[in-house]
Design an enzyme around this catalytic site. Structure first.
Site, PDB file in Angstrom:
ATOM      1  N   HIS A 278       0.949  -1.151  -0.051  1.00 49.06           N
ATOM      2  CA  HIS A 278      -0.162   0.292   0.039  1.00 49.06           C
ATOM      3  C   HIS A 278       0.818   1.329  -0.086  1.00 49.06           C
ATOM      4  O   HIS A 278       0.484   2.304  -0.792  1.00 49.06           O
ATOM      5  CB  HIS A 278      -0.777   0.069   1.264  1.00 49.06           C
ATOM      6  CG  HIS A 278      -1.794   1.358   1.380  1.00 49.06           C
ATOM      7  ND1 HIS A 278      -3.089   1.279   1.217  1.00 49.06           N
ATOM      8  CD2 HIS A 278      -1.297   2.413   1.932  1.00 49.06           C
ATOM      9  CE1 HIS A 278      -3.373   2.540   1.293  1.00 49.06           C
ATOM     10  NE2 HIS A 278      -2.417   3.169   2.141  1.00 49.06           N
ATOM     11  N   GLU A 279       1.795   1.216   0.731  1.00 53.82           N
ATOM     12  CA  GLU A 279       2.795   2.422   0.843  1.00 53.82           C
ATOM     13  C   GLU A 279       3.527   2.547  -0.365  1.00 53.82           C
ATOM     14  O   GLU A 279       3.829   3.858  -0.909  1.00 53.82           O
ATOM     15  CB  GLU A 279       3.714   2.704   2.294  1.00 53.82           C
ATOM     16  CG  GLU A 279       2.825   2.308   3.543  1.00 53.82           C
ATOM     17  CD  GLU A 279       2.097   3.534   3.631  1.00 53.82           C
ATOM     18  OE1 GLU A 279       2.208   4.655   3.089  1.00 53.82           O
ATOM     19  OE2 GLU A 279       1.080   3.334   4.370  1.00 53.82           O
ATOM     20  N   HIS A 282       1.951   4.636  -3.186  1.00 54.76           N
ATOM     21  CA  HIS A 282       1.991   5.987  -2.938  1.00 54.76           C
ATOM     22  C   HIS A 282       3.151   6.506  -3.767  1.00 54.76           C
ATOM     23  O   HIS A 282       3.115   7.620  -4.555  1.00 54.76           O
ATOM     24  CB  HIS A 282       2.070   6.669  -1.694  1.00 54.76           C
ATOM     25  CG  HIS A 282       0.551   6.577  -0.797  1.00 54.76           C
ATOM     26  ND1 HIS A 282      -0.444   6.819  -1.333  1.00 54.76           N
ATOM     27  CD2 HIS A 282       0.460   5.873   0.248  1.00 54.76           C
ATOM     28  CE1 HIS A 282      -1.430   6.707  -0.437  1.00 54.76           C
ATOM     29  NE2 HIS A 282      -0.965   5.810   0.636  1.00 54.76           N
ATOM     30  N   GLU A 358      -5.944   7.282  -1.455  1.00 52.96           N
ATOM     31  CA  GLU A 358      -5.728   5.849  -0.492  1.00 52.96           C
ATOM     32  C   GLU A 358      -6.547   4.557  -1.075  1.00 52.96           C
ATOM     33  O   GLU A 358      -6.038   3.557  -0.920  1.00 52.96           O
ATOM     34  CB  GLU A 358      -6.292   6.159   0.821  1.00 52.96           C
ATOM     35  CG  GLU A 358      -5.720   7.149   1.625  1.00 52.96           C
ATOM     36  CD  GLU A 358      -4.276   6.738   1.842  1.00 52.96           C
ATOM     37  OE1 GLU A 358      -3.810   5.626   2.078  1.00 52.96           O
ATOM     38  OE2 GLU A 358      -3.299   7.569   2.118  1.00 52.96           O
ATOM     39  N   ASP A 362      -4.844   1.007  -1.846  1.00 54.09           N
ATOM     40  CA  ASP A 362      -5.303  -0.197  -1.547  1.00 54.09           C
ATOM     41  C   ASP A 362      -5.596  -1.183  -2.471  1.00 54.09           C
ATOM     42  O   ASP A 362      -5.276  -2.295  -2.595  1.00 54.09           O
ATOM     43  CB  ASP A 362      -6.801  -0.244  -0.794  1.00 54.09           C
ATOM     44  CG  ASP A 362      -6.802   0.559   0.509  1.00 54.09           C
ATOM     45  OD1 ASP A 362      -5.681   0.586   0.965  1.00 54.09           O
ATOM     46  OD2 ASP A 362      -7.685   1.037   1.055  1.00 54.09           O
TER      47      ASP A 362
END
Length: 421
Positions: A278-279, A282, A358, A362
């Site tokens: 997930h990170e 970004h 976000e 996901d």
């Protein structure tokens, strides 16, 4: 006249607090939609009765504190102006030195002290609340230490910003806002670059991930995503909180992926890998840089609006607020009041963008790991550890939530297709 305005402000604030109390604890609908009852998104399926009760209580109290403290800060700035406190501090600073930089430092120090003392009770209530619900594990001494560090870090940055800002106001009465915005670009980039290596370590200790096997797995994911990562960083948060977190910070060579040790202690390896994926999303989708661009765009609009509103207020009510010109340092509380209100007003927009990013992250993580089950159990554990409200009130979501609600995240994941389906 001063008493009249002060009385009206207090009355409006009291009425606002009463309305928000009713809304948060009685008026808002936080129930689970019938279509999602019994699913993995229903907290009744993964929280016991006590946890359900505590999550509703804690979330409600925390949200109420937020909605009370935000306009309280506005009220504070208004009273500092209305009762001539700002003008008095300015006079005392002028009496000490003729040098503008020293005058600014003295004024800002006393304004910061007044603000800190006035807002301290609310901060302390928030700290005690998190302690009583076993979210915070931090001692009072450690909490005060962090607060003092934050005070001086904020003072240092504000001293630079305010000194330059009021110098520009005197040099260019009409276009100071534009020049201030132009200077904010390199300043913002510089602060984001040094944040992970200069500021964050003042509060906590950061070090490369101790579990080298897990680090290898994470770096393998990074390699698949074509992310040039050499280390994953761990931070010692267990002595301060029971909550879980991971995040991306910094830009350029100082960008980091950081895991709280509480996350490492409480989650399984597959769940941690989902969080890391997930990170990484970004980074891959350049959300940090889009965030910077959005922040700078809002800053430009905000500074322009602030200049217009300040000019109007000082022209109309300057005598009442004891402020005679925009370039006078005594106008700083007015500047802070206006910018704080504009920031609050813009939060729904910035939160919508953030929630979209976000949701994208996901989805990316599910596609990368192909593990819906770990994604679901991760969010369930995040809910449990932070006593988060799965379906918060509408106003809370729009004004506070930079992430989708847990109800939205888990239900979306349940419906998602993966490479293993």
């Amino acid at each position: 006249m001063v008493r009249k305005w002060a009385g009206r402000a207090i009355l409006v604030y009291i009425l606002y607090v009463a309305v928000m109390y009713w809304y948060i604890f009685y008026g808002a609908d936080t129930g689970i939609p019938d279509a999602l009852r019994g699913t993995a998104a229903d907290p009744a399926t993964f929280l016991n009765a006590r946890e359900l009760k505590l999550s509703e209580e804690y979330s409600g109290l925390r949200n109420f504190i937020f909605f009370v403290s935000t306009p309280f800060e506005w009220l504070l700035y208004f009273f500092i102006l209305l009762f001539g406190i700002s003008r008095a501090i300015e006079k005392s600073a002028l009496a000490v030195s003729r040098r503008k930089v020293i005058q600014t430092g003295i004024y800002l120090f006393w304004l910061s002290i007044i603000s800190y003392m006035a807002l301290f009770p609310i901060s302390f209530i928030g700290y005690r609340l998190s302690k009583s619900y076993h979210i915070s594990t931090q001692s009072f001494t450690s909490w005060m230490k962090d607060g003092i560090i934050e005070f001086w870090v904020n003072f240092g940055m504000m001293f630079i910003i305010v000194s330059v800002l009021y110098w520009l106001m005197k040099k260019s009465v009409k276009k100071w806002w534009l020049y201030a915005w132009m200077l904010s670009i390199p300043f913002t980039l510089f602060m984001m670059f040094v944040q992970p290596v200069l500021i964050d370590p003042l509060y906590n200790e950061f070090y490369p991930l101790k579990n080298k096997e897990l680090e290898t797995e994470i770096l393998s994911l990074a390699s698949q995503a074509q992310i040039p990562a050499e280390h994953v960083y761990e931070v010692n948060m267990a002595e301060k909180t029971n909550s879980l977190n991971a995040y991306v910070t910094g830009i350029g060579s100082n960008s980091r992926i950081v895991l709280w040790d509480t996350t490492l202690n409480k989650l399984k390896e597959d769940e941690i890998l989902f969080i890391m994926a997930h990170e990484m999303a970004h980074y891959v989708e350049k959300h940090i840089y889009f965030g910077i661009a959005g922040y700078l765009g809002l800053t430009l609009i905000g500074l322009w609006l602030t200049s217009k509103i300040m000019n109007y207020i000082i022209k109309r009510w300057g005598h009442l607020l004891k402020v005679h010109s925009v370039g006078s340092i005594s106008s700083l509380p007015l500047f802070l009041l206006i910018t704080a209100m504009l920031l609050f007003a813009s939060s729904p927009l910035s939160n919508v963008v953030s929630r979209y990013e976000e949701t994208r992250a996901d989805r990316y993580a599910i596609e990368m790991t192909g593990d819906k089950e770990s994604a679901i159990t991760t969010f369930q554990e995040l809910t449990r550890s932070g006593l988060s409200q799965v379906n918060p009130p509408f106003l809370v979501k729009w004004l506070r939530y930079s992430h989708p609600t847990m109800l939205e995240r888990i239900s979306t994941i349940e419906k998602a297709d993966t490479k293993d389906d």
